[in-house]
Design an enzyme around this catalytic site. Structure first.
Site, short mmCIF file in Angstrom:
data_model
loop_
_atom_site.label_atom_id
_atom_site.label_comp_id
_atom_site.label_asym_id
_atom_site.label_seq_id
_atom_site.Cartn_x
_atom_site.Cartn_y
_atom_site.Cartn_z
CD GLU A 1 -1.10 -1.68 2.31
OE1 GLU A 1 -1.93 -2.66 2.70
OE2 GLU A 1 -0.12 -2.84 2.17
CB THR B 1 17.94 -36.98 -4.87
OG1 THR B 1 16.11 -37.40 -5.07
CG2 THR B 1 18.18 -35.99 -5.41
CG ASP C 1 18.24 -36.75 -10.40
OD1 ASP C 1 18.96 -37.54 -10.55
OD2 ASP C 1 17.62 -36.38 -9.92
NE ARG D 1 18.67 -24.21 -12.84
CZ ARG D 1 18.87 -25.58 -11.70
NH1 ARG D 1 17.99 -25.52 -10.82
NH2 ARG D 1 17.91 -26.80 -12.66
#
Length: 427
Positions: free
Chosen positions: A76, A220, A224, A231
């Protein structure tokens, strides 16, 4: 600030959240736009809510405001500053009722009165007891017409982590899984890239942007080698051209590593933890500096001695249960003590199974790809040993939404929105 009006998936998602409470006419349209503008400030606002404001005069939007940083100017105030003299006699549309207490910023209600705003229209009440439902009498007494809350459920959904923390005082956890039509996360050999399309990947990056931390299992990390960052190119696939108004902020990386194997594998002579082969050990630049950038979580007593984690890295040890499994609720308590208010659990299979078995999540986002992986593929579902369908965990306040070729099903483990709205204090 000029906004590109081209439709984005983020804008469409806000529309889907607001839809059930929308009505014909200008108020609903502009209030929905204010809710959308608030999400463009996501990232550095935590633990504050995401709030946007529009000042409208003679059917023209003369100024917009977005709350962007916790402790800094509210939406505001920014809109009033931009509108200047045009605010006199105008209407202001805002996602959350204006604050009327002194905090790190002065009361927005006072600024609205001083600017000569004629009417305030807001979507939801603020669950903060310092200001909840206190703005209307202040504004009304000053001659400012006030309408709201017009979209209370939509505002609670779009600021669910804030509403949850203010209502229950606990950390907010989202479990996000990308799966096939037959409920599989990866092929038997572990391959899972890429089950979903770019729009769904963009949504995943928006979730990282909007949560304080992102959590994965050590499996993981090894399989990976993720960066766990946000990104911009992928975020654009979901947020569209307005991504340029979102200030990127990478979440805290949290790795569940019960044996602290990552610490044990690398014992640097100078005591500083560094592992150039793993992306998670590279500190991101765009982050909240008051938080650690990496948290390693394991079983109490398993952390190797003589290894200094390094600046910005926290090591958390928690006890395990009788079955030898880490209780995630204890992890959430430890993270909250660090100043983390929301966690996105991304994977992998074992972590997802643990979160479901322990009911250790508040929101479940399932992104379903239109393909089959087969019965030999890896499933996320643990054994729940249920006798009847009535005993099954069910999602509440479910939202179905198209993410390009994929489908998002998002809901809550409980009817927390109903409870949050019910607990709103009276004036």
């Amino acid at each position: 600030m000029a906004y590109n009006r081209r439709v984005s998936y983020l804008r469409a998602l806000v529309g889907a959240a607001c839809g059930p409470e929308s009505a014909e006419g200008r108020d609903s349209t502009l209030l929905q736009e204010a809710c959308y503008a608030g999400l463009l400030g996501v990232g550095y606002t935590s633990p504050n809510p995401n709030v946007g404001a529009l000042i409208v005069k003679d059917s023209e939007v003369v100024a917009r405001g977005v709350h962007r940083v916790c402790g800094k100017e509210h939406a505001e105030a920014e809109a009033l500053s931009r509108a200047k003299s045009r605010a006199k006699g105008a209407d202001i549309y805002v996602g959350l009722e204006p604050c009327c207490h002194h905090g790190k910023q002065p009361p927005c209600a006072d600024a609205i009165i001083k600017a000569g705003i004629a009417r305030v229209i807001y979507a939801g009440d603020d669950p903060d007891t310092r200001t909840c439902r206190r703005a209307r009498p202040v504004l009304t007494e000053a001659g400012v017409k006030t309408d709201g809350p017009l979209m209370p459920r939509a505002m609670a959904r779009l600021n669910d982590a804030y509403y949850y923390r203010k209502t229950f005082g606990e950390l907010f956890v989202t479990l996000k899984l990308a799966m096939s039509l037959d409920g599989r996360l990866a092929l038997a050999g572990g391959d899972s890239q890429w089950l979903t399309g770019k729009t769904a990947l963009g949504y995943a990056h928006f979730l990282r942007q909007s949560h304080d931390a992102v959590m994965v299992g050590v499996g993981t990390v090894r399989a990976d080698n993720p960066r766990l960052t946000v990104r911009k190119a992928l975020l654009r696939e979901f947020a569209g051209p307005d991504v340029d108004y979102i200030r990127l902020r990478h979440p805290v990386r949290v790795v569940l590593d019960p044996e602290f194997s990552l610490l044990r594998e690398f014992r640097p002579p100078d005591g500083e933890l560094d592992h150039p082969a793993l992306n998670i050990f590279a500190p991101p630049e765009q982050r909240r500096r008051e938080l650690p950038w990496l948290v390693l979580v394991g079983v109490e007593g398993k952390s190797p001695s003589g290894v200094a984690a390094g600046k910005g890295i926290e090591v958390i040890e928690v006890p395990c249960d009788a079955a030898g499994s880490i209780e995630l609720a204890l992890v959430w308590e430890k993270l909250a003590q660090l100043g983390v208010y929301s966690v996105l659990v991304e994977g992998g299979v074992r972590l997802a199974q643990r979160a479901i078995a322990q009911r250790a999540f508040v929101r479940f986002d399932a992104i379903i790809a239109p393909l089959l992986l087969g019965g030999d593929a890896r499933t996320f579902a643990p054994d729940l040993e249920l006798a009847q369908v009535d005993e099954c965990p069910r999602l509440h306040d479910v939202l179905n939404f198209s993410l390009g070729r994929d489908t998002l099903i998002s809901g809550y483990a409980s009817g927390f929105i109903d409870e949050a709205l019910r607990r709103m204090p009276s004036q």
